[in-house]
Each structure stands twice: as structure tokens, then as C-alpha cells.
Design an enzyme around this catalytic site. Structure first.
Site, PDB file in Angstrom:
ATOM      1  N   PHE A 145      40.809   9.484  13.800  1.00 17.46           N
ATOM      2  CA  PHE A 145      40.534   9.995  12.456  1.00 17.46           C
ATOM      3  C   PHE A 145      40.012   8.915  11.491  1.00 17.46           C
ATOM      4  CE2 PHE A 145      45.139   9.100  12.785  1.00 17.46           C
ATOM      5  CZ  PHE A 145      45.302   8.169  11.751  1.00 17.46           C
ATOM      6  N   GLU A 169      48.619  -4.802   1.123  1.00 15.74           N
ATOM      7  CA  GLU A 169      47.937  -3.752   0.341  1.00 15.74           C
ATOM      8  C   GLU A 169      47.888  -4.091  -1.155  1.00 15.74           C
ATOM      9  OE1 GLU A 169      49.931  -0.133   1.513  1.00 15.74           O
ATOM     10  OE2 GLU A 169      49.059  -0.214   3.534  1.00 15.74           O
ATOM     11  N   LYS A 219      45.128   9.722  -3.889  1.00 13.04           N
ATOM     12  CA  LYS A 219      43.879   9.835  -3.135  1.00 13.04           C
ATOM     13  C   LYS A 219      42.888  10.757  -3.864  1.00 13.04           C
ATOM     14  CE  LYS A 219      46.172   8.984   1.341  1.00 13.04           C
ATOM     15  NZ  LYS A 219      46.327   9.458   2.740  1.00 13.04           N
ATOM     16  N   TYR A 267      42.176   0.351   5.484  1.00 11.83           N
ATOM     17  CA  TYR A 267      42.789   1.086   6.600  1.00 11.83           C
ATOM     18  C   TYR A 267      42.524   0.426   7.951  1.00 11.83           C
ATOM     19  CZ  TYR A 267      44.453   5.211   3.987  1.00 11.83           C
ATOM     20  OH  TYR A 267      45.143   6.070   3.162  1.00 11.83           O
ATOM     21  N   THR A 312      53.700  12.677   6.487  1.00 13.53           N
ATOM     22  CA  THR A 312      52.234  12.575   6.572  1.00 13.53           C
ATOM     23  C   THR A 312      51.598  13.960   6.711  1.00 13.53           C
ATOM     24  OG1 THR A 312      52.510  10.463   7.713  1.00 13.53           O
ATOM     25  CG2 THR A 312      50.341  11.503   7.867  1.00 13.53           C
ATOM     26  N   ARG A 322      58.231   6.573  -0.153  1.00 13.89           N
ATOM     27  CA  ARG A 322      57.929   7.369   1.050  1.00 13.89           C
ATOM     28  C   ARG A 322      58.699   8.686   1.016  1.00 13.89           C
ATOM     29  NH1 ARG A 322      53.696   5.775   4.437  1.00 13.89           N
ATOM     30  NH2 ARG A 322      54.645   7.364   5.734  1.00 13.89           N
ATOM     31  N   HIS A 370      49.118   7.849  -0.896  1.00 13.77           N
ATOM     32  CA  HIS A 370      49.377   6.798   0.083  1.00 13.77           C
ATOM     33  C   HIS A 370      50.570   5.989  -0.398  1.00 13.77           C
ATOM     34  CE1 HIS A 370      48.846   3.329   2.719  1.00 13.77           C
ATOM     35  NE2 HIS A 370      49.151   2.610   1.648  1.00 13.77           N
ATOM     36  N   ARG A 415      53.683  15.706  -1.240  1.00 11.31           N
ATOM     37  CA  ARG A 415      52.791  16.297  -0.233  1.00 11.31           C
ATOM     38  C   ARG A 415      53.091  17.774  -0.013  1.00 11.31           C
ATOM     39  NH1 ARG A 415      52.602  10.959   3.737  1.00 11.31           N
ATOM     40  NH2 ARG A 415      50.621  10.122   2.938  1.00 11.31           N
ATOM     41  N   ASN A 448      46.154  14.395   1.967  1.00 13.17           N
ATOM     42  CA  ASN A 448      47.587  14.530   1.672  1.00 13.17           C
ATOM     43  C   ASN A 448      48.010  13.792   0.392  1.00 13.17           C
ATOM     44  OD1 ASN A 448      47.367  11.965   2.661  1.00 13.17           O
ATOM     45  ND2 ASN A 448      48.711  12.250   4.412  1.00 13.17           N
TER      46      ASN A 448
HETATM   47  P1  IDP Z   1      50.978   7.813   6.015  1.00 17.13           P
HETATM   48  O1  IDP Z   1      49.890   7.924   4.963  1.00 17.13           O
HETATM   49  O2  IDP Z   1      52.018   8.877   5.859  1.00 17.13           O
HETATM   50  O3  IDP Z   1      51.568   6.431   6.106  1.00 17.13           O
HETATM   51  P2  IDP Z   1      49.501   7.152   8.464  1.00 17.13           P
HETATM   52  O4  IDP Z   1      49.948   7.504   9.843  1.00 17.13           O
HETATM   53  O5  IDP Z   1      49.612   5.721   8.032  1.00 17.13           O
HETATM   54  O6  IDP Z   1      50.282   8.116   7.436  1.00 17.13           O
HETATM   55  O7  IDP Z   1      47.993   7.623   8.331  1.00 17.13           O
HETATM   56  C1  IDP Z   1      47.198   7.208   7.255  1.00 17.13           C
HETATM   57  C2  IDP Z   1      46.444   8.396   6.720  1.00 17.13           C
HETATM   58  O8  IDP Z   1      45.525   8.853   7.729  1.00 17.13           O
HETATM   59  C3  IDP Z   1      47.301   9.638   6.401  1.00 17.13           C
HETATM   60  O9  IDP Z   1      47.915   9.598   5.156  1.00 17.13           O
HETATM   61  C4  IDP Z   1      46.264  10.742   6.495  1.00 17.13           C
HETATM   62  O10 IDP Z   1      45.462  10.797   5.308  1.00 17.13           O
HETATM   63  C5  IDP Z   1      45.406  10.275   7.660  1.00 17.13           C
HETATM   64  N1  IDP Z   1      45.883  10.816   8.948  1.00 17.13           N
HETATM   65  C6  IDP Z   1      46.996  10.479   9.632  1.00 17.13           C
HETATM   66  N2  IDP Z   1      47.111  11.168  10.783  1.00 17.13           N
HETATM   67  C7  IDP Z   1      46.004  11.955  10.820  1.00 17.13           C
HETATM   68  C8  IDP Z   1      45.531  12.904  11.784  1.00 17.13           C
HETATM   69  O11 IDP Z   1      46.146  13.178  12.829  1.00 17.13           O
HETATM   70  N3  IDP Z   1      44.344  13.543  11.483  1.00 17.13           N
HETATM   71  C9  IDP Z   1      43.637  13.269  10.343  1.00 17.13           C
HETATM   72  N4  IDP Z   1      44.061  12.372   9.426  1.00 17.13           N
HETATM   73  C10 IDP Z   1      45.220  11.733   9.665  1.00 17.13           C
HETATM   74 MG    MG Z   2      50.641   4.633   6.619  1.00 23.61          MG
END
Ligand code: IDP
Ligand code: MG
Length: 139
Positions: free
Chosen positions: A57, A126, A9, A49, A91, A85, A115, A102, A112
Site C-alpha cells: 500500500f 517523526e 491526514k 513513511y 488502524t 494511539r 497518524h 477513527r 483513517n
Molecule cells: P497506524 O497508522 O495505525 O500506525 P500502520 O500499520 O503504521 O498503521 O500503517 C500506516 C498507514 O498506512 C495507516 O494509518 C493507513 O493509512 C495505511 N495502511 C495500513 N495498512 C493498510 C492496508 O492494508 N491497506 C491500505 N492502507 C493501509
Molecule cells: Mg504506524
């Protein structure tokens, strides 16, 4: 043999950790089948997304993902979706295990660093979102 989509990212690119992230993949036996650096538009980030479009968010996340260039890769290997993962970590960086990407570099639940697709169906969507057949190495 499985494939998954990985993204470094904008925060990861800005932190100069492209090489470290790729090194972690390679030392764990993961092959890179495609790679490129791009700068997403807001519309492209929203399309990627789309599954999160109703989350609070979503707007902030898609702004962040367009804030600078990203590195998009197809990773290949046995069980690579789960393996990636695991290397990424949770996350929320506060919950990410020691030794994960991370844990090492994330500063925020949103920013973070990486992805990774979370299932075969999302990986297929994707990968197709970013790469065409000619850009993917066949082994
Ligand atoms: P992942 O990237 O670990 O699969 P997801 O739940 O798919 O997590 O969320 C996608 C992305 O959205 C996360 O990597 C993060 O950048 C952002 N994100 C997820 N949850 C939150 C939140 O509660 N607040 C702000 N950003 C979030
Ligand atoms: Mg995800």
C-alpha cells in the site's frame, strides 16, 4: 513527560474535523507543543513513511498523504504515545473501538484520519522530520 507526533491526514482536514481532533487531545490532558498545516510532496511523504516502503500500500498511501493539506502536531504529556494511539483507535476503522477518532471519522483502512507515532524511537524520528528546535515550545 513524553512527546509524540500526530497528523490529521488529508481526509480529516477535508472533513472539517481539525477542531474535534484537537478537542479530544485537550480534554484528555494532552498539551500541544507545536502545530502547523502543510501540503506534502510525494518525496516528503515517501520519506516520512520510509518504514513502509516495501508494503503493497506504500504508493497509494503516499499519494493519499499528498492529496491535500495535513495538520502536523507534537503532543506532550505522560504516556502520550500510548494515550494518543488509544484516542486514535485501530488502524482498520472496522476494528476501531467506540469513542475513538477513527471509529468516528475513518472511511477506509487507508483514509483513517489520523497518524500517531507508535514508539519513542519513531516519535523522535517523526518529530525531527517535521519540526526544528525553534518551532517546539519548551515548558
Ligand atoms: P497506524 O497508522 O495505525 O500506525 P500502520 O500499520 O503504521 O498503521 O500503517 C500506516 C498507514 O498506512 C495507516 O494509518 C493507513 O493509512 C495505511 N495502511 C495500513 N495498512 C493498510 C492496508 O492494508 N491497506 C491500505 N492502507 C493501509
Ligand atoms: Mg504506524
Amino acid at each position: 513527560m513524553e512527546r509524540t507526533l500526530s497528523i490529521i491526514k488529508p481526509d480529516g482536514v477535508a472533513k472539517n474535523v481539525i477542531g474535534d481532533v484537537i478537542k479530544r487531545f485537550e480534554t484528555n490532558g494532552i498539551k500541544i507543543a507545536a502545530i502547523k498545516m502543510i501540503h506534502l510532496t510525494k518525496t516528503q511523504a515517501q520519506g516520512f513513511y520510509a518504514v513502509h516502503k516495501d508494503r503493497p500500500f506504500f504508493d497509494s498511501l503516499t499519494d493519499f498523504m499528498t492529496s491535500g493539506p495535513i495538520v502536523v502536531m507534537i503532543l506532550e504529556g505522560d504516556d502520550v504515545i500510548a494515550k494518543n494511539r488509544e484516542l486514535m483507535g485501530a488502524t482498520n476503522f472496522k476494528e476501531a473501538a467506540e469513542g475513538t477518532i477513527r471509529k468516528a471519522y475513518a472511511t477506509d483502512i487507508e483514509k483513517n484520519v489520523v497518524h500517531g507515532s507508535d514508539a519513542p524511537e519513531t516519535a523522535a524520528f517523526e518529530i525531527g522530520y517535521f519540526f526544528n528546535d525553534l518551532e517546539i515550545q519548551k515548558r
